[in-house]
Write a protein that holds these residues in place. Structure first.
Motif, PDB file in Angstrom:
ATOM      1  N   PRO A 146       0.816  -1.218   0.000  1.00 33.03           N
ATOM      2  CA  PRO A 146       0.000   0.000   0.000  1.00 33.03           C
ATOM      3  C   PRO A 146       0.852   1.272   0.000  1.00 33.03           C
ATOM      4  CG  PRO A 146      -0.894  -1.603   1.543  1.00 33.03           C
ATOM      5  CD  PRO A 146       0.423  -2.151   1.072  1.00 33.03           C
ATOM      6  N   LYS A 147       2.043   1.216   0.585  1.00 27.05           N
ATOM      7  CA  LYS A 147       2.884   2.429   0.638  1.00 27.05           C
ATOM      8  C   LYS A 147       3.696   2.637  -0.641  1.00 27.05           C
ATOM      9  CE  LYS A 147       6.230   5.158   3.025  1.00 27.05           C
ATOM     10  NZ  LYS A 147       7.109   5.432   4.131  1.00 27.05           N
ATOM     11  N   ALA A 148       4.167   1.547  -1.226  1.00 21.89           N
ATOM     12  CA  ALA A 148       5.034   1.708  -2.395  1.00 21.89           C
ATOM     13  C   ALA A 148       4.883   0.542  -3.359  1.00 21.89           C
ATOM     14  CB  ALA A 148       6.500   1.820  -1.970  1.00 21.89           C
ATOM     15  N   ALA A 150       7.060   0.568  -5.991  1.00 17.67           N
ATOM     16  CA  ALA A 150       8.521   0.461  -5.883  1.00 17.67           C
ATOM     17  C   ALA A 150       9.088   1.877  -5.908  1.00 17.67           C
ATOM     18  CB  ALA A 150       9.121  -0.357  -7.018  1.00 17.67           C
ATOM     19  N   ALA A 151       9.981   2.172  -4.938  1.00 15.21           N
ATOM     20  CA  ALA A 151      10.523   3.534  -4.804  1.00 15.21           C
ATOM     21  C   ALA A 151      11.769   3.730  -5.656  1.00 15.21           C
ATOM     22  CB  ALA A 151      10.813   3.856  -3.347  1.00 15.21           C
ATOM     23  N   GLY A 152      11.931   2.890  -6.679  1.00 20.13           N
ATOM     24  CA  GLY A 152      13.033   3.126  -7.602  1.00 20.13           C
ATOM     25  C   GLY A 152      13.973   1.957  -7.707  1.00 20.13           C
ATOM     26  N   ALA A 153      14.975   2.141  -8.559  1.00 15.89           N
ATOM     27  CA  ALA A 153      16.098   1.214  -8.548  1.00 15.89           C
ATOM     28  C   ALA A 153      16.784   1.387  -7.194  1.00 15.89           C
ATOM     29  CB  ALA A 153      17.050   1.545  -9.682  1.00 15.89           C
ATOM     30  N   ASP A 154      17.533   0.365  -6.775  1.00 16.91           N
ATOM     31  CA  ASP A 154      18.151   0.407  -5.446  1.00 16.91           C
ATOM     32  C   ASP A 154      19.368   1.332  -5.465  1.00 16.91           C
ATOM     33  OD1 ASP A 154      19.734  -0.168  -3.093  1.00 16.91           O
ATOM     34  OD2 ASP A 154      18.373  -1.855  -2.783  1.00 16.91           O
ATOM     35  N   ILE A 155      19.187   2.506  -4.846  1.00 19.18           N
ATOM     36  CA  ILE A 155      20.230   3.533  -4.884  1.00 19.18           C
ATOM     37  C   ILE A 155      21.493   3.040  -4.184  1.00 19.18           C
ATOM     38  CG2 ILE A 155      20.822   5.882  -4.142  1.00 19.18           C
ATOM     39  CD1 ILE A 155      17.749   6.497  -4.330  1.00 19.18           C
ATOM     40  N   LYS A 156      21.308   2.271  -3.094  1.00 17.55           N
ATOM     41  CA  LYS A 156      22.484   1.806  -2.336  1.00 17.55           C
ATOM     42  C   LYS A 156      23.310   0.807  -3.150  1.00 17.55           C
ATOM     43  CE  LYS A 156      19.894   2.807   1.840  1.00 17.55           C
ATOM     44  NZ  LYS A 156      18.909   2.290   2.799  1.00 17.55           N
ATOM     45  N   GLU A 157      22.638   0.067  -4.036  1.00 17.21           N
ATOM     46  CA  GLU A 157      23.348  -0.889  -4.891  1.00 17.21           C
ATOM     47  C   GLU A 157      24.120  -0.174  -6.001  1.00 17.21           C
ATOM     48  OE1 GLU A 157      21.542  -5.060  -6.175  1.00 17.21           O
ATOM     49  OE2 GLU A 157      21.091  -3.553  -7.702  1.00 17.21           O
ATOM     50  N   GLY A 169      11.045   6.567 -10.202  1.00 13.82           N
ATOM     51  CA  GLY A 169      12.241   6.107 -10.901  1.00 13.82           C
ATOM     52  C   GLY A 169      11.979   4.754 -11.544  1.00 13.82           C
ATOM     53  N   GLY A 170      12.831   3.782 -11.197  1.00 16.62           N
ATOM     54  CA  GLY A 170      12.670   2.436 -11.744  1.00 16.62           C
ATOM     55  C   GLY A 170      11.307   1.825 -11.432  1.00 16.62           C
ATOM     56  N   GLY A 171      10.664   2.262 -10.360  1.00 14.81           N
ATOM     57  CA  GLY A 171       9.330   1.755 -10.035  1.00 14.81           C
ATOM     58  C   GLY A 171       8.299   2.232 -11.047  1.00 14.81           C
ATOM     59  N   PRO A 224      12.417  10.870 -10.483  1.00 15.76           N
ATOM     60  CA  PRO A 224      13.224  11.825  -9.725  1.00 15.76           C
ATOM     61  C   PRO A 224      14.735  11.626  -9.869  1.00 15.76           C
ATOM     62  CG  PRO A 224      12.494  10.076  -8.278  1.00 15.76           C
ATOM     63  CD  PRO A 224      11.943   9.755  -9.643  1.00 15.76           C
ATOM     64  N   GLU A 225      15.167  10.851 -10.876  1.00 11.00           N
ATOM     65  CA  GLU A 225      16.593  10.543 -10.990  1.00 11.00           C
ATOM     66  C   GLU A 225      17.467  11.790 -11.080  1.00 11.00           C
ATOM     67  OE1 GLU A 225      14.145   9.092 -12.714  1.00 11.00           O
ATOM     68  OE2 GLU A 225      14.485   6.926 -12.774  1.00 11.00           O
ATOM     69  N   ILE A 226      16.926  12.859 -11.678  1.00 11.72           N
ATOM     70  CA  ILE A 226      17.737  14.070 -11.837  1.00 11.72           C
ATOM     71  C   ILE A 226      18.212  14.588 -10.486  1.00 11.72           C
ATOM     72  CG2 ILE A 226      15.793  15.731 -11.842  1.00 11.72           C
ATOM     73  CD1 ILE A 226      17.411  17.148 -14.197  1.00 11.72           C
TER      74      ILE A 226
HETATM   75  C1  HXC Z   1      17.286   2.130  -1.927  1.00 11.22           C
HETATM   76  C2  HXC Z   1      15.513   3.003  -0.776  1.00 11.22           C
HETATM   77  C3  HXC Z   1      15.007   3.575  -1.965  1.00 11.22           C
HETATM   78  C4  HXC Z   1      15.728   3.366  -3.164  1.00 11.22           C
HETATM   79  C5  HXC Z   1      13.671   4.079  -0.352  1.00 11.22           C
HETATM   80  N1  HXC Z   1      14.653   3.328   0.189  1.00 11.22           N
HETATM   81  N2  HXC Z   1      13.874   4.241  -1.663  1.00 11.22           N
HETATM   82  N3  HXC Z   1      16.639   2.283  -0.768  1.00 11.22           N
HETATM   83  N4  HXC Z   1      16.869   2.642  -3.079  1.00 11.22           N
HETATM   84  N5  HXC Z   1      15.309   3.840  -4.334  1.00 11.22           N
HETATM   85  C6  HXC Z   1      14.801   2.931   1.602  1.00 11.22           C
HETATM   86  C7  HXC Z   1      15.245   4.087   2.457  1.00 11.22           C
HETATM   87  O1  HXC Z   1      16.639   4.244   2.368  1.00 11.22           O
HETATM   88  C8  HXC Z   1      14.794   3.614   3.818  1.00 11.22           C
HETATM   89  O2  HXC Z   1      15.692   2.646   4.327  1.00 11.22           O
HETATM   90  C9  HXC Z   1      13.498   2.886   3.516  1.00 11.22           C
HETATM   91  O3  HXC Z   1      13.545   2.556   2.129  1.00 11.22           O
HETATM   92  C10 HXC Z   1      12.281   3.747   3.761  1.00 11.22           C
HETATM   93  O4  HXC Z   1      12.418   4.962   3.038  1.00 11.22           O
HETATM   94  P1  HXC Z   1      12.235   6.408   3.694  1.00 11.22           P
HETATM   95  O5  HXC Z   1      12.941   7.374   2.811  1.00 11.22           O
HETATM   96  O6  HXC Z   1      12.596   6.380   5.136  1.00 11.22           O
HETATM   97  O7  HXC Z   1      10.641   6.578   3.573  1.00 11.22           O
HETATM   98  P2  HXC Z   1       9.841   7.958   3.463  1.00 11.22           P
HETATM   99  O8  HXC Z   1      10.425   9.007   4.355  1.00 11.22           O
HETATM  100  O9  HXC Z   1       8.406   7.579   3.624  1.00 11.22           O
HETATM  101  O10 HXC Z   1      10.077   8.471   1.954  1.00 11.22           O
HETATM  102  C11 HXC Z   1       9.607   7.723   0.856  1.00 11.22           C
HETATM  103  C12 HXC Z   1      10.287   8.216  -0.461  1.00 11.22           C
HETATM  104  C13 HXC Z   1      11.809   8.207  -0.288  1.00 11.22           C
HETATM  105  C14 HXC Z   1       9.784   9.645  -0.788  1.00 11.22           C
HETATM  106  C15 HXC Z   1       9.833   7.283  -1.588  1.00 11.22           C
HETATM  107  O11 HXC Z   1      12.211   6.932   0.198  1.00 11.22           O
HETATM  108  C16 HXC Z   1      12.564   8.469  -1.550  1.00 11.22           C
HETATM  109  O12 HXC Z   1      12.659   9.609  -2.010  1.00 11.22           O
HETATM  110  N6  HXC Z   1      13.169   7.422  -2.125  1.00 11.22           N
HETATM  111  C17 HXC Z   1      14.018   7.535  -3.302  1.00 11.22           C
HETATM  112  C18 HXC Z   1      13.173   7.782  -4.515  1.00 11.22           C
HETATM  113  C19 HXC Z   1      14.080   7.862  -5.752  1.00 11.22           C
HETATM  114  O13 HXC Z   1      14.934   8.767  -5.884  1.00 11.22           O
HETATM  115  N7  HXC Z   1      13.901   6.925  -6.687  1.00 11.22           N
HETATM  116  C20 HXC Z   1      14.637   6.899  -7.886  1.00 11.22           C
HETATM  117  C21 HXC Z   1      15.818   5.997  -7.673  1.00 11.22           C
HETATM  118  S1  HXC Z   1      16.892   5.991  -9.097  1.00 11.22           S
HETATM  119  P3  HXC Z   1      16.702   2.966   5.561  1.00 11.22           P
HETATM  120  O14 HXC Z   1      17.300   1.623   5.825  1.00 11.22           O
HETATM  121  O15 HXC Z   1      17.666   3.950   5.010  1.00 11.22           O
HETATM  122  O16 HXC Z   1      15.819   3.503   6.629  1.00 11.22           O
HETATM  123  C22 HXC Z   1      16.058   5.053 -10.209  1.00 11.22           C
HETATM  124  C23 HXC Z   1      16.445   5.101 -11.637  1.00 11.22           C
HETATM  125  C24 HXC Z   1      17.664   4.455 -11.900  1.00 11.22           C
HETATM  126  O17 HXC Z   1      15.146   4.374  -9.928  1.00 11.22           O
HETATM  127  C25 HXC Z   1      18.276   5.020 -13.120  1.00 11.22           C
HETATM  128  C26 HXC Z   1      19.549   5.685 -12.793  1.00 11.22           C
HETATM  129  C27 HXC Z   1      20.742   4.901 -13.233  1.00 11.22           C
END
Ligand code: HXC
Length: 257
Positions: free
Chosen positions: A58-60, A62-69, A107-109, A130-132
């Motif tokens: 319900p919350k997500a 997918a919030a994107g590709a894994d940024i930490k990876e 993003g990837g989601g 939001p990749e920018i």
């Molecule tokens: C890795 C992620 C993540 C992501 C969230 N998490 N999004 N980890 N990669 N994309 C992790 C957080 O680090 C956190 O873990 C946990 O999920 C919960 O997230 P919170 O940020 O604490 O939740 P909240 O405050 O509710 O905010 C939700 C959110 C925010 C607005 C969706 O998480 C967010 O902005 N996420 C990133 C969105 C994003 O930029 N996506 C695009 C990614 S790039 P911990 O362990 O730290 O608490 C992409 C394209 C790739 O997808 C192409 C480029 C090469």
């Protein structure tokens, strides 16, 4: 099969795939990709399964590709491994796939949702590229599929500012097929998938292929492709059955042949 990052259930002829990395809001890492490719291969190979639904929490979605990876990677590794190329195999799933999106599809989601054949959105859905804000760009097809879905103006604004759009804006722009109340999302998606699963299987694949051709070819070539596939279906038992069933005023009974 059991997966680390997915829950896969069969609801009759519908495969329901739930992304399950709640600790990272379903961020798409290598394991989710591996699991999804295996689940989609099993789905495509199983003649008893006729439509798939991909959903998140319900919350997500997918919030994107894994940024930490990705964080520590350099050009040579990304280019050398053709990072993200595996997602092309997801997009190449032959049978129908519906994305049921609640919460964040960022993003990837958002890109994964757009790789599915259509999107059903909960009223809580939020879409964005939001990749920018991370100093990069979409990398799983978003700049192309979003632009084709919503047009240049909105795609450009979303990619350049990272602004999220809600379900209503996404529906108005043509990104999503329909909005449903969040509590009903999965049941509504399974219901829609069940309708598709009741259709002649080869006709379902042909309809999917020709709509996708509209993304990839010019009008004349696309219309020609449609007509040839349409002709081809007249070599199937299900065409004979479907048209006989209409004339005899009864439901068709499909054999997928
Ligand atoms: C890795 C992620 C993540 C992501 C969230 N998490 N999004 N980890 N990669 N994309 C992790 C957080 O680090 C956190 O873990 C946990 O999920 C919960 O997230 P919170 O940020 O604490 O939740 P909240 O405050 O509710 O905010 C939700 C959110 C925010 C607005 C969706 O998480 C967010 O902005 N996420 C990133 C969105 C994003 O930029 N996506 C695009 C990614 S790039 P911990 O362990 O730290 O608490 C992409 C394209 C790739 O997808 C192409 C480029 C090469």
């Amino acid at each position: 099969a059991e997966y680390d990052t997915l829950i896969v259930e069969h609801r009759g002829a519908v495969t329901l795939v739930t992304l399950n990395r709640p600790q990272a809001l379903n961020a798409l890492n290598g394991q989710i990709l591996t699991d999804l490719l295996a689940a989609m291969a099993a789905y495509d190979a199983d003649p008893g399964q006729r439509c798939a639904v991909i959903t998140g929490s319900p919350k997500a979605f997918a919030a994107g590709a894994d940024i930490k990876e990705m964080q520590a990677q350099g050009f040579a590794a990304m280019y050398g491994h053709d990072f993200f190329a595996g997602w092309d195999r997801f997009a190449a799933t032959r049978k129908p796939v519906i994305a049921a999106v609640a919460g964040y599809a960022l993003g990837g989601g958002c890109e994964l949702a757009m790789m599915c054949d259509f999107i059903l959105a909960a009223d809580t859905a939020k879409f964005g590229q939001p990749e920018i804000k991370l100093g990069v760009t979409p990398g799983m097809g978003g700049s192309q599929r979003l632009t084709r879905a919503v047009g240049k103006a909105k795609a450009m604004e979303m990619c350049l500012t990272g602004r999220m759009i809600d379900a209503v804006e996404a529906e108005r722009a043509g990104l999503v097929a329909r909005i449903v109340p969040a509590d009903d999302l999965v049941e509504e998606a399974v219901k829609t998938a069940t309708v598709i699963a009741g259709m002649a299987p080869l006709a379902a694949i042909a309809n999917k292929e020709m709509v996708l051709a509209a993304f990839e070819t010019g009008l004349a070539a696309g219309v020609q492709f449609e007509r040839r596939l349409f002709h081809g279906l007249f070599g199937t038992a299900d065409q004979t059955e479907g048209m006989a069933a209409f004339v005899e005023k009864r439901p068709g009974v499909w054999t997928g042949s």
